[in-house]
Enzyme design. Structure first.
Site, mmCIF file in Angstrom:
data_model
loop_
_atom_site.group_PDB
_atom_site.id
_atom_site.type_symbol
_atom_site.label_atom_id
_atom_site.label_comp_id
_atom_site.label_asym_id
_atom_site.label_seq_id
_atom_site.Cartn_x
_atom_site.Cartn_y
_atom_site.Cartn_z
ATOM 1 N N VAL A 64 64.873 49.716 24.361
ATOM 2 C CA VAL A 64 65.332 48.478 25.010
ATOM 3 C C VAL A 64 64.539 47.258 24.532
ATOM 4 O O VAL A 64 64.912 46.126 24.826
ATOM 5 C CB VAL A 64 65.300 48.574 26.555
ATOM 6 N N ASN A 90 66.576 51.530 33.708
ATOM 7 C CA ASN A 90 65.452 52.269 34.297
ATOM 8 C C ASN A 90 64.223 52.278 33.397
ATOM 9 O O ASN A 90 63.097 52.365 33.886
ATOM 10 C CB ASN A 90 65.918 53.712 34.575
ATOM 11 N N SER A 140 59.438 47.083 40.743
ATOM 12 C CA SER A 140 58.264 47.818 41.241
ATOM 13 C C SER A 140 57.675 47.025 42.394
ATOM 14 O O SER A 140 57.772 45.785 42.406
ATOM 15 C CB SER A 140 57.217 47.949 40.124
ATOM 16 N N TYR A 154 52.652 43.612 33.661
ATOM 17 C CA TYR A 154 53.628 44.512 34.301
ATOM 18 C C TYR A 154 54.182 43.867 35.570
ATOM 19 O O TYR A 154 55.402 43.846 35.799
ATOM 20 C CB TYR A 154 52.933 45.838 34.623
ATOM 21 N N ALA A 155 53.281 43.323 36.399
ATOM 22 C CA ALA A 155 53.706 42.692 37.655
ATOM 23 C C ALA A 155 54.654 41.528 37.380
ATOM 24 O O ALA A 155 55.655 41.344 38.082
ATOM 25 C CB ALA A 155 52.477 42.207 38.429
ATOM 26 N N LYS A 158 58.109 42.882 36.158
ATOM 27 C CA LYS A 158 58.841 43.507 37.270
ATOM 28 C C LYS A 158 59.273 42.479 38.316
ATOM 29 O O LYS A 158 60.287 42.674 38.994
ATOM 30 C CB LYS A 158 57.988 44.600 37.917
ATOM 31 N N ILE A 187 55.591 56.880 42.891
ATOM 32 C CA ILE A 187 56.459 58.025 42.647
ATOM 33 C C ILE A 187 55.784 58.896 41.585
ATOM 34 O O ILE A 187 55.299 58.366 40.572
ATOM 35 C CB ILE A 187 57.850 57.560 42.117
HETATM 36 P P1 NAD Z 1 58.591 57.600 33.052
HETATM 37 O O1 NAD Z 1 57.482 57.272 32.136
HETATM 38 O O2 NAD Z 1 58.931 59.024 33.289
HETATM 39 O O3 NAD Z 1 59.929 56.861 32.620
HETATM 40 C C1 NAD Z 1 59.956 55.690 31.841
HETATM 41 C C2 NAD Z 1 60.940 55.953 30.717
HETATM 42 O O4 NAD Z 1 61.100 54.729 29.969
HETATM 43 C C3 NAD Z 1 60.431 57.034 29.746
HETATM 44 O O5 NAD Z 1 61.439 58.001 29.545
HETATM 45 C C4 NAD Z 1 60.153 56.254 28.462
HETATM 46 O O6 NAD Z 1 60.424 57.012 27.303
HETATM 47 C C5 NAD Z 1 61.129 55.098 28.604
HETATM 48 N N1 NAD Z 1 60.760 53.953 27.762
HETATM 49 C C6 NAD Z 1 59.534 53.379 27.584
HETATM 50 N N2 NAD Z 1 59.629 52.370 26.702
HETATM 51 C C7 NAD Z 1 60.936 52.298 26.323
HETATM 52 C C8 NAD Z 1 61.666 51.471 25.444
HETATM 53 N N3 NAD Z 1 61.066 50.496 24.732
HETATM 54 N N4 NAD Z 1 62.993 51.681 25.309
HETATM 55 C C9 NAD Z 1 63.619 52.664 26.012
HETATM 56 N N5 NAD Z 1 62.987 53.503 26.842
HETATM 57 C C10 NAD Z 1 61.660 53.309 27.000
HETATM 58 O O7 NAD Z 1 58.233 56.909 34.442
HETATM 59 P P2 NAD Z 1 59.133 56.554 35.717
HETATM 60 O O8 NAD Z 1 58.172 56.355 36.809
HETATM 61 O O9 NAD Z 1 60.254 57.494 35.892
HETATM 62 O O10 NAD Z 1 59.701 55.109 35.318
HETATM 63 C C11 NAD Z 1 61.038 54.718 35.553
HETATM 64 C C12 NAD Z 1 61.036 53.266 36.017
HETATM 65 O O11 NAD Z 1 60.461 53.189 37.329
HETATM 66 C C13 NAD Z 1 60.207 52.351 35.136
HETATM 67 O O12 NAD Z 1 60.878 51.117 34.979
HETATM 68 C C14 NAD Z 1 58.948 52.165 35.938
HETATM 69 O O13 NAD Z 1 58.245 50.983 35.615
HETATM 70 C C15 NAD Z 1 59.512 52.151 37.344
HETATM 71 N N6 NAD Z 1 58.549 52.389 38.401
HETATM 72 C C16 NAD Z 1 57.888 53.571 38.507
HETATM 73 C C17 NAD Z 1 56.982 53.760 39.550
HETATM 74 C C18 NAD Z 1 56.226 55.044 39.731
HETATM 75 O O14 NAD Z 1 55.366 55.130 40.625
HETATM 76 N N7 NAD Z 1 56.481 56.071 38.943
HETATM 77 C C19 NAD Z 1 56.761 52.732 40.475
HETATM 78 C C20 NAD Z 1 57.446 51.541 40.341
HETATM 79 C C21 NAD Z 1 58.347 51.372 39.305
#
Ligand code: NAD
Length: 251
Positions: A64, A90, A140, A154-155, A158, A187
Site C-alpha cells: 500500500v 487493514n 488505533s 504512528y499516532a 492513525k 490486540i
Molecule cells: P499484523 O502485523 O499482523 O498485520 C499488519 C499487516 O500489514 C501485515 O500482514 C503486514 O504484512 C501488512 N503490511 C505492512 N506493511 C505493508 C505495506 N506497505 N503494504 C501492504 N501490507 C503491509 O498486525 P495487526 O495488529 O493485525 O495489524 C492490522 C491493523 O491493525 C494495522 O493497521 C495495525 O496498525 C492496526 N492496529 C493493531 C493493533 C494491535 O494491538 N494489534 C492496535 C491498533 C491498531
C-alpha cells in the site's frame, strides 16, 4: 444474506486481516487478499488456515506504500470479479523511535503506509464500488484517545484515518456507499507481539492487567466488528469510528 460479496483486504496474511479473511471466506464471500511480499508472513501458510474455504480467497501481492502496486491490485480484482462490495484498509506498519531521533524518512514511511495507503486503496476502488458497498479502515487508540510515547509518526498517521472515513462517507453516500473506521486497542497479533516496536509478549501480559475485561483482544474480536460494519445489517451506519479495546480507554 448475499453470499456473493467481493471483499478486498490489505495486510490479509496475518493478525486481524487473516482473521477477517477466514471469517469472510467461511461466509462465502469472494476475498481478494493482499499480502505484503517484503514481510515474513507467508501467504501459503495463511491460505492453509482457510481449510475447506480456501478457494474463496485469491491472494495477490500488495504494497500500500506503492501507488503502482495498489492500482495493479485493484485492477486485478476488478478483472477477476467485475465489482467491489467491500474494501478493508487493514495493512499497517508499526515502528518505534524517540521523537528526537525520528528521521524525516521514518516519519514519511509511516505516513505513506498507514495513512496514504488507506487513501490509495479507497481512491482507486471508488469507481468500481457497487451500490451498497462498504469501506472500513483500521485506525488505533494511539491515533485518538491514548497517548503512546515513541510513536509520534504512528499516532499521527492513525489519527488521520477517521478523518478519511468521515469525508469519504459524506462524499459517496449518494451512491449508497458507507465508510467507517475501526479503532483497536491492544490486540494480540504479530504487530503487538513485536518487542522492538511494540509491547511484546511480556508488555502485553502486563498491560492486560489494566484493561477492564482483564485481557488483550483477539484478532477475531476486531474482525467481528468489521464484519458487522461491512454487512447489510449496518446499512444506516456511516462516517463513524468504533473502538474495540476491552474498556481500556473508558477506565
Ligand atoms: P499484523 O502485523 O499482523 O498485520 C499488519 C499487516 O500489514 C501485515 O500482514 C503486514 O504484512 C501488512 N503490511 C505492512 N506493511 C505493508 C505495506 N506497505 N503494504 C501492504 N501490507 C503491509 O498486525 P495487526 O495488529 O493485525 O495489524 C492490522 C491493523 O491493525 C494495522 O493497521 C495495525 O496498525 C492496526 N492496529 C493493531 C493493533 C494491535 O494491538 N494489534 C492496535 C491498533 C491498531
Amino acid at each position: 444474506m448475499n453470499n456473493e460479496k467481493v471483499a478486498l483486504i490489505s495486510g490479509a496474511a496475518s493478525g486481524i486481516g487473516l482473521a477477517l479473511t477466514q471469517l469472510y471466506c467461511a461466509k462465502g464471500y469472494k476475498v481478494v487478499a493482499g499480502f505484503y511480499d517484503k514481510d515474513p508472513h507467508d501467504p501459503e501458510a495463511a491460505a492453509a488456515t482457510l481449510g475447506e474455504f480456501s478457494n474463496n480467497a485469491t491472494w495477490l501481492p500488495l504494497d500500500v506504500g506503492s501507488k503502482e502496486s495498489v492500482k495493479e491490485f485493484i485492477n486485478e480484482a476488478v478483472s477477476s470479479f467485475g465489482k467491489i462490495d467491500i474494501v478493508v484498509a487493514n495493512a499497517g506498519l508499526l515502528r518505534s523511535s524517540p521523537l528526537a531521533d525520528m528521521s524525516d524518512e521514518q516519519w514519511y514511511e509511516m505516513i505513506d503506509v498507514d495513512l496514504t495507503g488507506v487513501f490509495r486503496l479507497f481512491r482507486d476502488s471508488t469507481q468500481h464500488l457497487s451500490d451498497g458497498a462498504s469501506l472500513v479502515a483500521i485506525s488505533s487508540i494511539a491515533g485518538g484517545v491514548y497517548g503512546w510515547g515513541d510513536h509520534v509518526h504512528y499516532a499521527s498517521a492513525k489519527a488521520g484515518v477517521p478523518g478519511i472515513c468521515r469525508s469519504v462517507a459524506v462524499e459517496l453516500a449518494h451512491r449508497n456507499i458507507r465508510c467507517n473506521a475501526v479503532i483497536p486497542g491492544l490486540i494480540e497479533t504479530p504487530q503487538s507481539l513485536d518487542k522492538k516496536n511494540s509491547l511484546g509478549p511480556e508488555g502485553l501480559a502486563k498491560a492486560a492487567k489494566s484493561i477492564p475485561l482483564g485481557r488483550v483482544g483477539k484478532p477475531s474480536e476486531v474482525a467481528n466488528l468489521i464484519d458487522f460494519l461491512t454487512s447489510d445489517n449496518a446499512s444506516y451506519i456511516t462516517g463513524q469510528s468504533f473502538i474495540v479495546d476491552g474498556g481500556l480507554t473508558v477506565k
